[in-house]
Design a protein around this motif. Structure first.
Motif, short mmCIF file in Angstrom:
data_model
loop_
_atom_site.label_atom_id
_atom_site.label_comp_id
_atom_site.label_asym_id
_atom_site.label_seq_id
_atom_site.Cartn_x
_atom_site.Cartn_y
_atom_site.Cartn_z
N VAL A 23 2.47 1.03 3.04
CA VAL A 23 3.17 1.58 4.23
C VAL A 23 3.56 0.44 5.17
O VAL A 23 4.67 0.41 5.71
N ARG A 24 2.63 -0.53 5.36
CA ARG A 24 2.95 -1.68 6.21
C ARG A 24 4.10 -2.50 5.64
O ARG A 24 4.84 -3.16 6.37
N ASN A 33 7.63 4.32 1.60
CA ASN A 33 7.17 5.68 1.83
C ASN A 33 6.21 6.04 0.70
O ASN A 33 6.60 6.03 -0.48
N GLU A 52 -2.64 2.31 0.07
CA GLU A 52 -1.68 3.13 0.81
C GLU A 52 -1.30 2.44 2.13
O GLU A 52 -0.12 2.35 2.49
N ARG A 53 -2.30 1.94 2.84
CA ARG A 53 -2.01 1.26 4.12
C ARG A 53 -1.16 0.00 3.88
O ARG A 53 -0.23 -0.29 4.64
#
Length: 815
Positions: A709-710, A714, A705-706
């Protein structure tokens, strides 16, 4: 016997051609010619009516006549083409070819359709069922399906011990046809030794007459004591001259009687009967009830004739198909038949004195005690597990039975020749152990890949905040390097368990050795000399070049470690023909053409007790900390997954050699080779869009997820499949689903199928610690991408970008 051919166009199975209409020499029937002539006249009449030109109509009629005459002339000139068409549909010949009384045969085409089958196939399978989807017990259908795949790939596949109820079958699948577009499935019944049936056959034949001429009356009785079969000598004494026609099923106990002194007589002979001796040989294990062989000889013989009586008994024992021996009251051998000698490993002409001479030292005492207990004359018996002196690794069962009425004999020993059974048991046990360890290794690799994914991802995210020169940068790089080493270990586990993803290519063994030779020279060092020899006429093989290089490196390192003081390592390649494989007599490797690779060393060799264990996982003879025990097991897994075979040969003090046999690849047709697709450009690690991430491992989900997102996406995260469906229903827009495959309650494929039912063009990216090839066979979902664990942050971003681009291309092509 008849057979059934391919269904015709209307769906009916053709069993022969119908009655033919009378045909003209050109191949057309009279009715056809009349119809064509009528249509020609009608055409001429219409032309004359339309144009009112008699010359034009006459010319048209003449042209039709010339064309018809030319056609008939060509058909007369080339009758072979018509005959070939008729022969191509001559199902009578095909039915005759597959008709067989004891082999069930079926033929399928490349599309999996049943082309032809004989009636025995329909009888055994309960109808004309299309292989491999047959009503086989257990996992038989899946094993048969694997054999079919092997036949399409290698030309032939064999499956042993298939079962349909009580019927045991051996299946052979062969690829055939001019274009090799057909599979022939042959099923033959596997015969099992029926001891009682063999005795029935012998007693009804010459053996029964020979026993009768020697004075031995023999009969086989069922577990209920009913007479099944007897030789003529027994029937004459037990039933008389006139009552021998319908003896089967009679009570054998009623045919014999005991007097007050314990003497045994035939009931039919009355008061002037001659006493007889009875030998009972049970044909079932000690803990079960089964048929029994009875042998009787006359008792009224004097001391001078005891040698003759003994010869009668020995004649009887020599004719029986299982091992029997007689022992006197002092525990010495009196006689043993050939089957007993063969089972016990006794050389001809060298009769041992005591039964204890046949067994290992630990079993001498128990065997002597058991013989002593049963030599009292009571007709009781028991089984004892012993180890023969020449076969100490394989315990066998010896039955000890006390007997009387056999002169000096007090104990009857029976020994089953179970060497083949023991060998099969060892193979099954080894296969079961390897399968269990393989499943364990695959599961461990999957869980370990999840952990490594989190470790590598966390390292990548930390490296984004640190630059070379920072105090923590080197430490993070060290963690990442060790994680990559651990990932290499999981790949070894998957290779050993044959669950890794292979990317096979058509290649030549010398080319692979040439690519890896520079690395081998560095690995060998200065003390080991590398010698390479290539044979001529090597055929191409189909294998993964990277994995094949791993095989060569592992075997080379193993050879180097066997020569700590230096030596010579030799790498050879040579062709092996089908005839040479037959001469080898291997029970494992089927006859075919192979390209062989042999790696030999001049080290100390492998001890005989270690040689059978070298391919077992985690087995190593190296010191603690110097070996994982996965090197040779990884080699074995790669070779077997490539449809090859590997054998080790060694003599202590003479070095060792490992030979790999890979089947020669045969092209399935003359179609031109497809062009190699151009390499895709490296995908960007940045993008936009909404991604649904479904992963049950918290640490993997957090890192992924990180990372996404980076990268600019979304991300909506879910812990398992059901929660993923809920989030999917609540989202207005979704560009990609990134999901784990194996999850509790609802797995990834089940979740994706439910989503695709609502949005058929939804892009999917699966990630898993299991092998891609294994998962794709079980997932069966179109247009899905796959990302193997462990992966880095950059690899995840590139895989997401590629999956979105592929979906966009499909949508634009579909539009």
């Amino acid at each position: 016997m008849t057979a059934t051919s391919l269904p015709s166009a209307d769906g009916d199975f053709s069993r022969g051609a119908g009655p033919a209409r009378p045909a003209m020499p050109g191949g057309l029937s009279r009715v056809d010619l009349a119809l064509v002539a009528g249509l020609a006249l009608v055409s001429v009449a219409l032309l004359f009516w339309a144009t009112r030109d008699a010359v034009l109509a006459g010319g048209f009629l003449a042209g039709l006549a010339v064309a018809a005459g030319g056609l008939l002339f060509v058909r007369r000139l080339f009758p072979a083409a018509a005959a070939a068409e008729a022969a191509a549909t001559d199902w009578t010949m095909l039915r005759q070819a597959v008709a067989h009384d004891d082999v069930a045969i079926a033929v399928t085409d490349r599309g999996g359709r049943l082309v032809c089958a004989n009636d025995l196939f329909a009888t055994w399978m309960g109808g004309f069922v299309t292989p491999p989807g047959l009503p086989l017990d257990g996992a038989g259908a899946e094993r048969l399906k694997d054999a079919g795949r092997g036949a399409w790939r290698d030309g032939e596949g064999v499956v042993e011990d298939l079962a349909i109820g009580a019927l045991r079958l051996r299946a052979q699948v062969t690829r055939t046809g001019q274009a090799e577009d057909y599979l022939v499935w042959r099923f033959a019944a596997q015969e099992r030794l029926d001891l009682a049936g063999e005795i029935v056959r012998h007693l009804e034949g010459p053996a029964g007459r020979t026993l009768g001429e020697a004075g031995v009356m023999a009969a086989l009785v069922s577990a209920e004591g009913r007479l099944r079969v007897a030789n003529q000598a027994f029937l004459l004494r037990a039933l008389g001259e006139a009552d021998q026609a319908h003896y089967a099923g009679r009570d054998a106990a009623q045919m014999l009687r005991l007097d007050d002194a314990g003497a045994l007589y035939f009931t039919n002979e009355g008061d002037r009967a001659t006493p007889v001796r009875l030998i009972q040989v049970p044909l079932a294990p000690a803990d079960s009830v089964g048929p029994m062989l009875l042998a009787l000889i006359d008792e009224d013989i004097g001391p001078a004739d005891r040698g003759t009586a003994q010869s009668y008994v020995e004649t009887l024992l020599s004719l029986l198909p299982f091992g029997l021996a007689m022992v006197d009251r002092d525990g010495r051998f009196l006689y043993m038949n050939r089957a007993f000698k063969r089972a016990a490993g006794v050389a001809e002409g060298r009769l041992p004195r005591y039964p204890g001479d046949l067994v290992v030292g630990e079993d001498k005492g128990p065997l002597a005690d058991m013989i002593r207990r049963h030599s009292s004359g009571q007709q009781v018996g028991g089984d004892l597990s012993i180890r023969l002196a020449g076969q100490s690794d394989d315990p066998v069962s010896m039955r000890v039975v006390g007997v009387r009425g056999l002169g000096e004999a007090a104990v009857l020993l029976s020994l089953k020749d179970s060497s083949e059974e023991s060998r099969l048991k060892r193979q099954v046990a080894q296969q079961s152990k390897m399968q269990a360890v393989g499943q364990l290794a695959g599961g461990v690799a999957h869980d370990f890949n999840n952990i490594l994914t989190a470790v590598l991802g966390s390292c990548d995210l930390m490296l984004m905040r640190h630059t070379p020169g920072d105090s923590d940068y080197d430490d993070i790089q060290q963690i990442r390097s060790n994680a990559n080493r651990a990932a290499s270990l999981t790949r070894q586990l998957l290779a050993f368990s044959r669950q890794q993803t292979l990317r096979p290519q058509i290649l030549q063994l010398p080319d692979v050795i040439s690519e890896v030779s520079h690395l081998l020279k560095r690995l060998m060092g200065d003390t080991v000399e590398l010698v390479v020899h290539h044979g001529r006429g090597l055929g191409a093989v189909r294998a993964d070049p990277v994995q094949l290089e791993q095989v060569i490196i592992n075997l080379a390192v193993n050879a180097r470690d066997a020569m700590p003081g230096g030596g010579t390592m030799t790498i050879e390649t040579f062709p092996v023909s089908t005839a040479e494989v037959r001469v080898m007599g291997s029970e494992i490797m089927p006859p075919a053409d192979y390209s062989a690779l042999r790696i030999s060393d001049t080290g100390s060799g492998i001890p005989a007790d270690v040689l059978p264990k070298i391919f077992e996982p985690f087995f190593t003879t190296k010191d603690v900390g110097k070996g994982t025990g996965l090197g040779l097991s990884t080699v074995y897994g790669i070779v077997k997954q490539s449809a090859g075979f590997i054998f080790a040969d060694s003599k202590p003090g003479e070095g060792a050699s490992f030979t790999v046999y890979l089947p020669v690849h045969r092209a399935t047709g003359d179609a031109p080779a497809l062009p190699v697709p151009a390499a895709r450009p490296k995908k960007s690690q940045w993008g936009t869009g909404t991604i649904l991430l479904v992963e049950d491992e918290d640490m993997v989900r957090a890192v992924a997820e990180r990372a996404l997102v980076r990268a600019g996406y979304n991300v909506v995260a879910a812990q398992q499949g059901e929660e993923g469906l809920e989030r999917f229903d609540a989202m207005d827009k979704i560009d990609l689903v990134v999901s784990d495959v194996v999850m509790p309650v609802m797995d990834g494929p089940a979740m994706v199928r439910a989503m695709r039912a609502k949005k058929p063009d939804l892009p999917i990216l699966f990630m898993s610690g299991y092998a891609e090839e294994q998962l794709r066979q079980s997932i069966d979902i179109d247009h899905v991408a796959f990302l193997p664990k462990p992966f880095s942050v950059a690899q995840l971003a590139e895989a997401v970008s590629a999956a979105l681009d592929d979906a966009a291309h499909r949508n634009s092509d579909g539009g």
